[in-house]
Design an enzyme around this catalytic site. Structure first.
Site, PDB file in Angstrom:
ATOM      1  CD  GLU A 405      21.808  -0.624  32.190  1.00 40.97           C
ATOM      2  OE1 GLU A 405      22.062  -0.154  33.313  1.00 40.97           O
ATOM      3  OE2 GLU A 405      22.314  -1.677  31.775  1.00 40.97           O
ATOM      4  CD  GLU A 676      20.360  -4.275  38.524  1.00 44.95           C
ATOM      5  OE1 GLU A 676      20.214  -3.220  39.181  1.00 44.95           O
ATOM      6  OE2 GLU A 676      20.999  -4.335  37.464  1.00 44.95           O
TER       7      GLU A 676
HETATM    8  C1  BGC Z   1      21.622  -4.588  33.202  1.00 43.61           C
HETATM    9  C2  BGC Z   1      21.255  -6.034  33.169  1.00 43.61           C
HETATM   10  C3  BGC Z   1      22.084  -6.687  32.122  1.00 43.61           C
HETATM   11  C4  BGC Z   1      23.469  -6.607  32.650  1.00 43.61           C
HETATM   12  C5  BGC Z   1      24.448  -7.310  31.806  1.00 43.61           C
HETATM   13  C6  BGC Z   1      23.025  -4.481  33.659  1.00 43.61           C
HETATM   14  O1  BGC Z   1      23.458  -3.185  33.678  1.00 43.61           O
HETATM   15  O2  BGC Z   1      20.761  -3.849  33.986  1.00 43.61           O
HETATM   16  O3  BGC Z   1      20.008  -6.355  33.363  1.00 43.61           O
HETATM   17  O4  BGC Z   1      21.705  -7.932  31.716  1.00 43.61           O
HETATM   18  O5  BGC Z   1      23.868  -5.272  32.870  1.00 43.61           O
HETATM   19  O6  BGC Z   1      25.652  -7.151  32.232  1.00 43.61           O
END
Ligand code: BGC
Length: 843
Positions: A405, A676
């Site tokens: 990502e 996260e």
């Molecule tokens: C990311 C986030 C992002 C989010 C939004 C995730 O996959 O890691 O940090 O803001 O998606 O949906």
């Protein structure tokens, strides 16, 4: 030139814009109190190549590069040239499609990594200018360069097989060496089809997957003059747009530290090492083996119960570096053109491992502040946030540095912008990224959800609330922190365009069309596999952020002197959106921490209702024993909302809570960066399964779990502002006026912070003395003033520099000051005067 007025920051230097290659020397002196001071040391500014016409270099690469189809060996490019005299001065102007490393006569030109970084390449490609005078000599010279896929052609996104070549099929080196000889001649050596091309030991290199290096394929001496380039071919040129090239305006990526990794118990045939810290970077290892021996290095943020590396969270990112040795004897190994997010490394090899270092990289931003207090867990939380910023500021502000990502998610960026500006000098970094935000903005659809805009499609791609609002929130945070209006000047049209696109999405009743929103993403009460299903209605959040973006656009217009009716228009729009949002969601606001926090902080709650909402929020927090219940959008606001409402007991109950979910829960569970998910490690010690409801067409289950996302780390800014007590004032930004309002709390005996402001260092340190008095030492630089708000009880006495002072607030001028407050207000402690119960027992 003489500039009058009392402005010290963002003053334009006389002389107008620089021309390409121009060098200017600046000195400054000040006239104040009727006298001129002395001259400053000179500051030398040199321009790179500013116009497309300055570039004679072609973009070149190896012909028939298989990398245009799939991962392949890195192209090597070299060129020899003869100089008829010694060199007086030489500059290398360089950039590339893909990433590059360059050497002259075998010496690396710079310690920068992953140059030229990641920008919205179709409109912005950054070029660096290096002083290479010392690397050149009279006679024959060689310039040599290796190219890598980087962000340009390497993987971006989570669809293996479909995620390469986002920007183009062909790599390209664009280099222009401009040399002044001592005899007055000027020589230009630029990339063209006379350069030679080949490949070498780097068999593949990808940011996600890692590098594969076969040292047996090293071409000895290829970077030196006189090399017999047998088997090399002529380079081929690739089309590119020189108009996209801009001088690099943001710090480059560099190694900033290296941690000796400790061997811990291995798993199977893999030796496991612990660097003690979750980083972005790579493993540097020395081994002793035999030609043909393989060394494989894998990476992970946490370990499984059985001591093996947890790699599921990396999803499709292979994050593996591999080597084949060429020699007996000791060999140093490190990958190229890649980085990984990890704390643990796993090595498989028949060779003997001599040393293992975990090397941390980041965009090279100066630290700007320091924080410490008597509470070790808060100090570690602060360090974790600093690390999450370092790890996620690798050229662009990313969500995370480890899985497939690593994108510039705008929501994460806006949540963390103010904090990042407090911790580091991030002004140039954000100013650069905001240019990409503007470049990728669509006038009708709004700001892209990730910047640079790649990967996303459909409704999620543009204009999502709390994400796209980075267009207004980030420039304002930068302005508040550094005080230079140029950032809002540069972004004002982008801010307007974002707000206008929202205006275009209003329904007849004035509210926004509903649609997909990320909302208060990862609310801890949302279903773990459906993080968008937060308690706070995402339509409420969308309209609230609309009001906020309109308000910030008005504020920005005001700062830069935009026409009064235009500014008034945005102010009225903000008020109207706030009114409508309040009337539609007034009950809903009271139902969640995020509802209250966003309602209060984004100006949705009318003045006469604020107390009621603050009370409701405080009550919710109190009843929940300080349990956090906010996601990405609510979390940066919740403690501020409590603090602005004077509810410090509840704010500290949240901050100091150690049970799940809370900030310190992560810290007591061995986090070295910010997670996260609040429960990335669950209360029973297991790793969160990270499951997401099916996200792709094949029904494959998604997986989302990172131990290094900075959004929740926004709380650290609150710690500077309220625990240590140093805050900027948006009315007089850049700490020209400093709000000094430390809030002592039971369980913390002292706290201190310092911030390098444009005026000089600002510091505050408080301690509760034996007799219970609060003593605060404050330092303010010349050019700054402060307002100190003493934390008083009805029986307090306040002295400033031993003189009795007003208990409500104290004005401070530059210099050192000592404030003493007897019987201070201390949050979470028993109240002798009122007998009011404390919340101490509840946390
Ligand atoms: C990311 C986030 C992002 C989010 C939004 C995730 O996959 O890691 O940090 O803001 O998606 O949906």
């Amino acid at each position: 030139g003489e500039v009058s007025g009392d402005v010290q920051v963002g003053v334009e230097a006389p002389g107008g814009s620089l021309r390409s290659r121009e060098v200017r020397h600046f000195r400054v002196r000040l006239h104040s109190e009727g006298q001129w001071g002395g001259w400053s040391d000179p500051l030398i500014v040199e321009a790179g190549l500013l116009d497309a016409e300055d570039w004679v270099a072609q973009a070149i690469t190896i012909p028939e590069d298989p990398g245009s189809e799939s991962q392949a060996p890195s192209p090597l490019l070299r060129h020899e040239f003869t100089l008829a005299a010694d060199v007086a001065r030489a500059r290398l102007h360089i950039t590339s499609l893909g990433v590059h490393e360059a050497s002259i006569n075998g010496v690396r030109v710079t310690d920068e990594l992953l140059a030229p970084g990641w920008t919205s390449y179709s409109t912005r490609l950054l070029a660096a200018t290096h002083d290479v005078t010392a690397l050149l000599r009279s006679g024959t010279n060689a310039i040599s360069t290796t190219l890598g896929d980087g962000w340009y052609r390497g993987r971006l996104g989570w669809m293996p097989g479909e995620d390469r070549r986002r920007y183009g099929n062909q790599l390209g080196l664009i280099a222009q060496l401009e040399i002044d000889l001592v005899d007055g001649a000027r020589v230009t050596v630029a990339t063209d089809e006379t350069w030679q091309a080949s490949t070498g030991p780097i068999r593949s290199a990808d940011l996600y997957d890692g590098a594969s290096i076969d040292l047996r394929l090293e071409q000895e001496g290829w970077d030196q003059p006189g090399f017999e380039a047998d088997g090399w071919t002529a380079a081929t040129s690739v089309g590119f747009d020189p108009a996209a090239i801009q001088p690099r305006m943001t710090p480059p990526v560099r190694i900033f530290t290296s941690l000796a990794a400790r061997a811990i118990e291995g798993s199977g045939n893999e030796a496991i090492f612990d660097g003690g810290q979750n980083i972005s970077g790579f493993v540097r290892v020395t081994v002793q083996g035999a030609p043909g021996d393989r060394v494989t290095v894998r990476h992970s943020e946490v370990l499984e119960d059985d001591g093996s590396l947890h790699t599921k969270s990396l999803r499709s990112a292979r994050a593996t570096d591999s080597y084949v040795l060429a020699d007996t004897g000791t060999t140093g190994l490190e990958p190229r053109f890649t980085f990984h997010g990890f704390r643990y490394s796993g090595l498989r090899t028949a060779a003997s491992i001599q040393t293992v270092e975990h090397v941390a990289i980041s965009s090279d931003l100066p630290r700007r502040s320091a924080f410490a207090c008597s509470h070790p867990l808060l100090n570690r939380l602060h360090e974790n946030v600093v690390w999450s910023q370092l790890d996620n500021f690798v050229s662009v502000p990313t969500d995370c540095p480890q899985r497939d990502e690593r994108l510039g998610w705008t929501g994460d960026a806006q949540a963390f912008a103010a904090t990042s500006c407090t911790l580091f000098d991030a002004e140039a970094f954000w100013t650069n990224w905001l240019k990409d935000l503007t470049a990728d903005q669509d006038p009708a659809l709004g700001v892209s959800t990730v910047v640079p805009d790649v990967v996303l499609d459909g409704e999620a791609r543009y204009g999502r609330a709390g994400w796209a609002d980075a267009a207004t929130i980030v420039p304002w945070a930068v302005y508040e922190s550094y005080g230079d209006p140029h950032v809002v000047q540069a972004q004002y049209q982008s801010m307007r365009s974002w707000v206008e696109s929202l205006v275009g999405r209003r329904r007849p009743d004035g509210l926004l069309e509903p649609g997909f929103q990320f909302g208060d993403w990862l609310d801890p009460d949302a279903p773990p596999a459906r993080p968008w299903e937060a308690k706070a209605d995402s339509a409420f959040i969308a309209n609230a952020f609309f009001a906020e973006s309109a308000r910030l656009t008005a504020a920005a217009g005001n700062v830069i002197g935009a026409p009064e009716d235009e500014v008034a228009g945005y102010r009225d729009l903000a008020d109207e959106m706030a009114r409508q949002t309040w009337s539609r969601w007034r009950e809903h606001i009271f139902e969640s921490q995020t509802g209250c926090a966003i309602g209060l902080r984004l100006g949705i709650v009318p003045l006469d209702q604020r107390e009621a909402v603050v009370d409701a929020l405080a009550e919710m927090v109190r009843e929940a024993d300080g349990r956090i219940s906010t996601g990405f959008l609510g979390t940066p606001h919740v403690l501020h909302a409590l603090a602005e409402g004077g509810r410090f007991d509840e704010a500290f109950a949240m901050l100091l809570r150690q049970a799940h979910p809370s900030w310190l829960y992560q810290v007591v569970n061995d986090a070295t960066t910010v997670w996260e998910r609040w429960d990335a490690i669950r209360a029973d010690g297991s790793i969160h399964p990270g499951k997401m409801d099916p996200i792709d067409a094949d029904g494959d289950e998604g997986h989302m779990l990172s131990f290094n996302h900075y959004a929740y780390g926004a709380v650290v800014d609150w710690m500077y502002r309220y625990l240590a007590g140093i805050a900027p004032d948006a009315e007089r930004p850049g700490y020209r006026h400093v709000l000094l309002a430390p809030k002592p709390v039971a369980g913390v005996d002292w706290a201190e912070a310092s911030i390098e402001s444009p005026y000089g260092p600002i510091a505050s340190r408080w301690v509760i003395e034996q007799n219970g008095d609060l003593v605060v030492d404050i330092e303010l630089p010349s050019g700054a003033t402060g307002t100190f708000v003493p934390p008083v009880t009805p029986s307090s006495h306040v002295t400033v520099d031993d003189q009795p002072a007003d208990a409500a607030q104290v004005h401070l001028e530059r210099g050192q000051h000592r404030v003493r407050v007897t019987r201070p207000q201390v949050s979470l402690s028993r109240r002798p005067e009122t007998g009011e119960p404390s919340m101490e027992q509840t946390i």
